[in-house]
Design a protein around this motif. Structure first.
Motif, PDB file in Angstrom:
ATOM      1  N   GLU A 144      40.319  46.626  34.207  1.00  0.00           N
ATOM      2  CA  GLU A 144      41.486  46.741  33.453  1.00  0.00           C
ATOM      3  C   GLU A 144      42.666  46.542  34.832  1.00  0.00           C
ATOM      4  N   PRO A 145      42.586  47.270  35.921  1.00  0.00           N
ATOM      5  CA  PRO A 145      44.183  47.315  37.068  1.00  0.00           C
ATOM      6  C   PRO A 145      44.366  45.375  36.541  1.00  0.00           C
ATOM      7  N   VAL A 146      43.391  45.380  36.731  1.00  0.00           N
ATOM      8  CA  VAL A 146      43.407  43.480  37.665  1.00  0.00           C
ATOM      9  C   VAL A 146      43.161  42.511  36.394  1.00  0.00           C
ATOM     10  N   GLU A 147      42.717  42.709  34.738  1.00  0.00           N
ATOM     11  CA  GLU A 147      42.157  42.191  33.981  1.00  0.00           C
ATOM     12  C   GLU A 147      44.180  41.462  34.282  1.00  0.00           C
ATOM     13  N   GLY A 148      43.638  40.001  33.699  1.00  0.00           N
ATOM     14  CA  GLY A 148      44.470  38.641  33.717  1.00  0.00           C
ATOM     15  C   GLY A 148      45.111  38.176  34.211  1.00  0.00           C
ATOM     16  N   LEU A 149      44.833  39.090  35.934  1.00  0.00           N
ATOM     17  CA  LEU A 149      45.169  38.064  37.105  1.00  0.00           C
ATOM     18  C   LEU A 149      44.045  37.183  37.315  1.00  0.00           C
ATOM     19  N   LEU A 150      45.009  36.401  37.971  1.00  0.00           N
ATOM     20  CA  LEU A 150      43.825  35.289  38.737  1.00  0.00           C
ATOM     21  C   LEU A 150      43.702  36.085  40.435  1.00  0.00           C
ATOM     22  N   VAL A 151      42.041  36.525  40.274  1.00  0.00           N
ATOM     23  CA  VAL A 151      41.273  36.904  41.483  1.00  0.00           C
ATOM     24  C   VAL A 151      40.191  36.239  42.182  1.00  0.00           C
ATOM     25  N   ARG A 152      39.873  36.274  43.245  1.00  0.00           N
ATOM     26  CA  ARG A 152      38.586  35.970  44.457  1.00  0.00           C
ATOM     27  C   ARG A 152      38.012  37.068  45.025  1.00  0.00           C
ATOM     28  N   VAL A 153      36.736  37.158  44.353  1.00  0.00           N
ATOM     29  CA  VAL A 153      35.885  37.517  45.485  1.00  0.00           C
ATOM     30  C   VAL A 153      35.095  37.192  45.807  1.00  0.00           C
ATOM     31  N   SER A 154      34.389  37.925  46.902  1.00  0.00           N
ATOM     32  CA  SER A 154      33.131  36.906  47.586  1.00  0.00           C
ATOM     33  C   SER A 154      31.984  38.294  47.287  1.00  0.00           C
ATOM     34  N   GLY A 155      30.551  38.283  47.608  1.00  0.00           N
ATOM     35  CA  GLY A 155      29.352  38.845  47.612  1.00  0.00           C
ATOM     36  C   GLY A 155      28.452  37.946  47.635  1.00  0.00           C
ATOM     37  N   SER A 156      27.211  38.758  47.086  1.00  0.00           N
ATOM     38  CA  SER A 156      25.856  37.800  47.212  1.00  0.00           C
ATOM     39  C   SER A 156      25.891  37.757  45.650  1.00  0.00           C
TER      40      SER A 156
END
Length: 230
Positions: A144-156
């Motif tokens: 919820e705190p970042v909903e609506g934002l353009l984000v970048r995630v990394s993972g396996s």
């Protein structure tokens, strides 16, 4: 016989008229026009009650219609310095990424995601604004705190890609902080990122909109360039 005004009477009337005129002008300057739009920050708009009307300015981070395969409408996303929000539209607009726009709409919920429901006529282009960079977050921070934002995630990649057509494809990744779903929409008959080449345990980086579908938070990429595979 017609009466004439004395010099004192004329002066008194002139002074009174001047005072009234000055008061009216001062009042006009202090009070906004009845139909003047009041623009609020996106974070403030997101906090309004469902059904409230709000006008926001922001930069387009997801082009109109990109998520149509799952949403069935032609909306887009926009972002300002305080937050981001998805704008739901029934009809497609020709808006490029990084265009600044003003939108008036009604706050609502679509599958538990906060959206601004609007019409094409309520969207005004304000010009180019420069590129908006994604916010780097862990997979466990997508919520919820970042909903609506353009984000970048990394993972396996944690499991085989799930075919959820005609809506899209589901990819799951984890950087150790918690598994997150990457929902890949379909545009022009093809997934927006290459899901066929992904394998379990492969490390990838995904840029996209932090979104919500019912109780699931997800990252929704917009184009092929939003996937970087190692």
């Amino acid at each position: 016989m017609r009466k004439t005004l004395s010099t004192r009477s004329i002066a008194s009337i002139a002074i009174t008229t001047c005072i009234l005129a000055t008061t009216a002008c001062s009042s006009d300057e202090e009070s906004p026009a009845p139909d003047e739009e009041v623009v609020v920050a996106i974070s403030e708009a997101r906090g309004l009650a469902e059904g409230s009307t709000a006008t926001v300015d922001g930069v387009v981070t997801v082009a109109p219609g990109t998520f149509n395969s799952a949403t069935g409408e032609q909306g887009f996303a926009l972002q300002d310095d305080t937050g981001g929000i998805y704008v739901s539209l029934p009809d497609a607009l020709d808006l490029d990424l990084d265009t600044r726009v003003r939108v008036t709409g009604t706050l609502g919920q679509t599958a538990q995601q906060t959206v601004l429901n609007a019409e094409a006529a309520s969207v005004t282009e304000l010009g180019e604004a420069g590129s908006v960079g994604p916010k780097d977050v862990t997979t466990g921070e997508v919520g919820e705190p970042v909903e609506g934002l353009l984000v970048r995630v990394s993972g396996s990649v944690t499991k085989a890609v799930e075919d959820d057509q005609p809506y899209g494809f589901k990819v799951y990744i984890d950087d150790g902080s918690g598994e997150i779903q990457v929902f890949v929409h379909i545009v022009d008959g093809q997934p927006v990122i290459d899901t066929a080449s992904l394998a379990v345990d492969q490390d990838i980086t995904v840029t996209g909109l932090a979104a919500q579908y019912e109780t699931t938070y997800e990252v929704a990429p917009r184009s092929t360039g939003d996937l970087v595979a190692q």
